[in-house]
Scaffold this motif. Sequence first.
Motif, mmCIF file in Angstrom:
data_model
loop_
_atom_site.group_PDB
_atom_site.id
_atom_site.type_symbol
_atom_site.label_atom_id
_atom_site.label_comp_id
_atom_site.label_asym_id
_atom_site.label_seq_id
_atom_site.Cartn_x
_atom_site.Cartn_y
_atom_site.Cartn_z
ATOM 1 N N LYS A 119 10.788 4.147 22.246
ATOM 2 C CA LYS A 119 10.542 2.784 22.712
ATOM 3 C C LYS A 119 9.079 2.401 22.545
ATOM 4 N N LEU A 120 8.189 3.372 22.792
ATOM 5 C CA LEU A 120 6.767 3.094 22.608
ATOM 6 C C LEU A 120 6.460 2.833 21.132
ATOM 7 N N LEU A 121 7.074 3.604 20.257
ATOM 8 C CA LEU A 121 6.847 3.410 18.829
ATOM 9 C C LEU A 121 7.392 2.062 18.368
ATOM 10 N N GLU A 122 8.508 1.641 18.972
ATOM 11 C CA GLU A 122 9.045 0.319 18.665
ATOM 12 C C GLU A 122 8.079 -0.768 19.113
ATOM 13 N N ALA A 123 7.497 -0.587 20.301
ATOM 14 C CA ALA A 123 6.512 -1.540 20.801
ATOM 15 C C ALA A 123 5.267 -1.548 19.920
ATOM 16 N N ARG B 140 1.609 -4.310 16.014
ATOM 17 C CA ARG B 140 1.057 -4.416 14.664
ATOM 18 C C ARG B 140 1.535 -5.690 13.976
ATOM 19 N N ALA B 141 2.802 -6.040 14.188
ATOM 20 C CA ALA B 141 3.327 -7.260 13.588
ATOM 21 C C ALA B 141 2.601 -8.481 14.119
ATOM 22 N N ARG B 142 2.319 -8.478 15.425
ATOM 23 C CA ARG B 142 1.587 -9.601 16.020
ATOM 24 C C ARG B 142 0.180 -9.689 15.437
ATOM 25 N N GLU B 143 -0.491 -8.562 15.299
ATOM 26 C CA GLU B 143 -1.849 -8.571 14.753
ATOM 27 C C GLU B 143 -1.842 -9.058 13.308
ATOM 28 N N ASN B 144 -0.845 -8.621 12.562
ATOM 29 C CA ASN B 144 -0.751 -9.073 11.171
ATOM 30 C C ASN B 144 -0.490 -10.570 11.104
ATOM 31 N N ASP B 145 0.356 -11.051 11.999
ATOM 32 C CA ASP B 145 0.660 -12.478 12.026
ATOM 33 C C ASP B 145 -0.571 -13.286 12.409
ATOM 34 N N ASP B 146 -1.329 -12.772 13.396
ATOM 35 C CA ASP B 146 -2.559 -13.466 13.781
ATOM 36 C C ASP B 146 -3.531 -13.536 12.610
ATOM 37 N N GLU B 147 -3.672 -12.434 11.892
ATOM 38 C CA GLU B 147 -4.585 -12.417 10.751
ATOM 39 C C GLU B 147 -4.124 -13.404 9.673
ATOM 40 N N ARG B 148 -2.809 -13.471 9.478
ATOM 41 C CA ARG B 148 -2.277 -14.421 8.497
ATOM 42 C C ARG B 148 -2.596 -15.853 8.921
ATOM 43 N N ARG B 149 -2.371 -16.147 10.194
ATOM 44 C CA ARG B 149 -2.618 -17.500 10.685
ATOM 45 C C ARG B 149 -4.093 -17.862 10.585
ATOM 46 N N ILE B 150 -4.953 -16.895 10.900
ATOM 47 C CA ILE B 150 -6.395 -17.142 10.808
ATOM 48 C C ILE B 150 -6.790 -17.453 9.366
ATOM 49 N N VAL C 258 8.035 -6.747 25.579
ATOM 50 C CA VAL C 258 6.814 -6.783 24.774
ATOM 51 C C VAL C 258 6.918 -7.874 23.719
ATOM 52 N N ALA C 259 8.058 -7.900 23.013
ATOM 53 C CA ALA C 259 8.253 -8.896 21.964
ATOM 54 C C ALA C 259 8.165 -10.310 22.519
ATOM 55 N N TYR C 260 8.806 -10.542 23.678
ATOM 56 C CA TYR C 260 8.795 -11.876 24.266
ATOM 57 C C TYR C 260 7.383 -12.292 24.670
ATOM 58 N N LEU C 261 6.645 -11.396 25.317
ATOM 59 C CA LEU C 261 5.290 -11.731 25.773
ATOM 60 C C LEU C 261 4.359 -11.961 24.586
ATOM 61 N N LEU C 262 4.531 -11.192 23.522
ATOM 62 C CA LEU C 262 3.718 -11.419 22.326
ATOM 63 C C LEU C 262 4.007 -12.801 21.747
#
Length: 482
Positions: free
Chosen positions: A295-299, A304-314, A258-262
């Motif tokens: 594992k699901l909770l880790e994913a 959430r980290a990806r969404e936060n990063d996207d919002e930061r970049r935007i 998941v981390a790699y694909l994100l």
Amino acid sequence: MVETARTREIVTRLFADVASGDLPGVLAALGEDIVFDLPGNEFNTVIPNLKTWHGKDGVIEAFRLRTLNTDVVEFEQREMIVEGARAFVLNYQKIVHRGTGMAVSFEFTMSLTVGEDGLIHEWRAFFDSAPEIALFRSDIQQRLVAAVRDRDEEAIRVLLRDGADPGHREESTGLTVLQIAAGLGHAAGVAALLAGGADVHGVDTNAGCTALHKAVQNGDLATVRTLVEAGAFVDAVAPTTGHTALMDALWYKWPDVVAYLLDAGAGVNLGTHYGFSMKEHFEFELNVNSLGKDKLLEAEKLLRARENDDERRISEQQLMAATSSGETEQVEKLLAAGAEVDARFPVRNGFNDLHTPLLVATRDGHLAIVRALLAAGADVNATEPTFGACPLHKAVYNGHADITAELVGAPGVNLDFQGATNGYTPLHDALWHGYDDCARILLQAGARTDLVGHDGKTPLDIATDVFDAGHPVFDLLRASAA
């Protein structure tokens, strides 16, 4: 000096032993320094014993390899010419492959030299190996599947070298050999198949899944990485489910994948074909899984980290925001302050995904902003991943003649870039949407008229579909083609 009659006797007895399968008799006729030369080359490597062998042990190994999967069912000595110690023999044989039942027949010539000791010291064969190549390749695809399933990287490489089809599909499963290797998580096998020409974009015949989907199912990160680095589409969708590789990575509980694909830019706002958004599907997974929930909770944290990063970049991409809203003065201020002119918008599964500001400005018709971006060094040939379109495509598709005129004069512009989805050039697009003013600008700038789209149509073909026969654009097209 060895007499002709003696040579004939020795060679005749040798081939009688060969015909009867009497290996001890064959070996007894050979000198310890025997050179057994079979015509091996880069084209007939599939025949296992074709090379130059030295000594009796070499002859034994050559015969062993020759009979691993085949039987000689007919053998005949047809002609012999002898000159002193040398004999030239024309033989015939018929061979059957044990696995496939394929049979081939052919003649071959051999040259043999007898020494003073009455033993054969040189034995060379000459023949067209094409029939045997076909014979030994008759089961090569089955052997490739077996090598892939055995995770035998070396065997895979050898079989591909010998002519196995890297795109072979296993009939019982509908999987290509690449998908089998990916599903087994065998990164080395996947790499070997890709190096041999396997199609990273192929799909299976049952579910329409790609090799990347299969690799994600297994969870081997090295295999996933190998496929993505080879060009696999991260967001390829299985037509039966609508699942992307990221959806499957969540489903099979592989947080590292998941981390790699994100990180590779996988979309997070896509949906399945059965009505769930990715977020809804993930919530469903959390509810139905009692094991592996950690594992699901880790994913979930990764999402959430990806969404936060996207919002930061935007929020940081003020240049894109100003471009989208058509604020020319703000664009100029940001560029003067050093804003990154070709910064790409993050993947949010929206209209601006991975677009540069110039792509957006040309699409949305902001002429003054286009000029400002070009003056600041924006890439005039940047493409976006959805349609594989460049700024000229965006301009003409939407009928922005003024922006088209600005772009065709930009240094280094490619007037004839063909889009990934349909192979259309900007001229195709201008004509397709009926914007003859954009087409005129392109033609006057020197756009080619001979390129064809994936539908086989030239710009003239497109114009014939769109415009009446007397339209002036036809004269322009014909004049440009002259």
